[in-house]
Design a protein around this motif. Sequence first.
Motif, short mmCIF file in Angstrom:
data_model
loop_
_atom_site.label_atom_id
_atom_site.label_comp_id
_atom_site.label_asym_id
_atom_site.label_seq_id
_atom_site.Cartn_x
_atom_site.Cartn_y
_atom_site.Cartn_z
N TYR A 164 1.18 4.90 2.21
CA TYR A 164 0.07 4.79 3.18
C TYR A 164 0.20 5.87 4.26
O TYR A 164 1.26 6.04 4.86
N ILE A 171 0.88 -1.18 0.00
CA ILE A 171 0.00 0.00 0.00
C ILE A 171 0.92 1.22 0.00
O ILE A 171 1.13 1.86 1.05
N ILE A 191 -7.39 4.35 3.67
CA ILE A 191 -7.38 3.37 2.59
C ILE A 191 -8.52 3.67 1.63
O ILE A 191 -9.68 3.83 2.05
#
Length: 585
Positions: free
Chosen positions: A147, A144, A151
């Motif tokens: 990050y 991810i 999300i």
Amino acid sequence: MFEESLGMLLTKERVRRKISLARLANGIVSSQWLDKIEKGYSETDLLTIDVLFQRLGRNPESLECILSDIEYKKLYRRDLIERAIACGKYEEAKSLLDDYCKNLASKDRLSTMYYHRTRAAIADKMNDHSMAVDEIKEAINQTIPRYAGAIDKKRLLSIYEIENLLLYAKLLAEENHNELSKKIANECIEAIERSFKDTEATAIIKAKCTWVLCKSRAKDNLTAYMALVSCLENLRKKSVLVFAIPLLKEVIDRSKVLGIASDTEKYTDFYIVIKDLYKEYDPNRGEDDLFTKLHIREIHLDYEVVKYERKKQGITQESLIEGIYSEPLSLQNFESGRSTPNKKGYVKIMEKLGLPRERYNSMLAVDSFDTLELVEKLGEHCEKHEIDSAKHVVDELEQSMNMDYERNKSFVQTFRKMLIYYNSGSEDESLIRELTHEVFDEIGIRKIKRVLFRSEITKINLLCGLLYRKGEYDKEIDIIDKVISNFKNSATSVLYHNKTYVLLLGSKYEVKALKGVYDNELFNKVVTLGLCCNTSNLLPYLLYIKGINTKNAATKMSCISAAATLGRYNYNNYILDAITADETM
């Protein structure tokens, strides 16, 4: 029952859910590379396949697979690392982790993610909070990128990625960053509800999310209590004991604060029995380990299957190598796991044996998620003796499978025979004759030298059930022993046949008890393995058998009480009725 590359199965699941290549691949590989993986043009590893299936809401560990020796050894090394952490051998775990990463042919995002998440888990266990935070943030950023605590709802998350986020949320809660911790845990729950099917794995990961969420809701007892009880019910319906202890502890604490005495007593009973089971039979399993998992994989090695097929067809090594190799040594090295043929040689071996050519550079599934769901549904109906409903499921199975394959025909026929078994005992003799021929002559358990597939074990379990019903216990034990001996002939660890193995051992313990032989060593082994692979429905029955057959009054009371408590936890009315009937006699 079929053999299909995991790449092809991945394509089916992705297309069914209308997920684009780019969305599924995001943060892992390029969409072009994923396309090649699905079509079998490019090599990949099991860790990548696992994450991709999990992003589609599927648990790949439930599949029965055929792997190459290289891929199997990587999986085994990862499990050794996790076992070392569970046993508190942190320096050994670090050393194993470093060796594992050094031996990888190449480093990709997922292998790097695995490295940092494992270092984070070790640091957390060693109470090195700062290092744990740094390592888990690095792990999260591998899949991810960039990050920053939020999300995108369109992003697909795997169980690995959710566990990474949960460890970060837990660490934040320990620093009193409760709002961010709560936000992360809630986003994980939303991701699960969007994507995941209602399975054992889903019940466990959702329980972990709720447990972390409650860490940031120290004062909100009622909301936390209701969420915890809901997750606990999901675990109970799936007969899951994994991660039940930390959840129960939280439920008990909150119920005391809220003054719900009846719930406090009920959940305390569950907590004591489950905690004592783990303490005695699986003491190394962490109560609040966010990375803990079930061991339910069924793995077969490709070279063992090829060797068995060659021998089954009566083909000599000399005959098989004609036009492929100049000498038998090359084939001998493959059949013993010392080397892997090149693609050209592999394809020719497959063609001569009539096996799928896709095996080369690919991992195979022996079943599909649809088949597994139908078989699970069938088992539930059979346990409740809902024969008409079970017949409909068998019809669905037949319609969903390609009946041109003999293995599929045999698979469906086995379940039709099972319905006869559950319906009445009038045709037992005929079924025993048929199944004895299939087990001894077609499967060949006397001379077979490999671990059996699930479809074959299903047949054997049915035959054993019929022999049990007729009181032919010696024959049943003989068959079980022959099947168990084959586990020793395989290079795979019994860890990757846990569920099959524990059911066979459980049946053996039950039959020996009926003959007046109480094998405590066997009992201990069955319970230990049962806790690892979630065959917890078997545990209350085994405890009950041990209880009614022991001469020690204290042990008798303890075992039967534990069996009743586990029966209530699992909603196992069969064992509760048996205990009630025994008490009234």
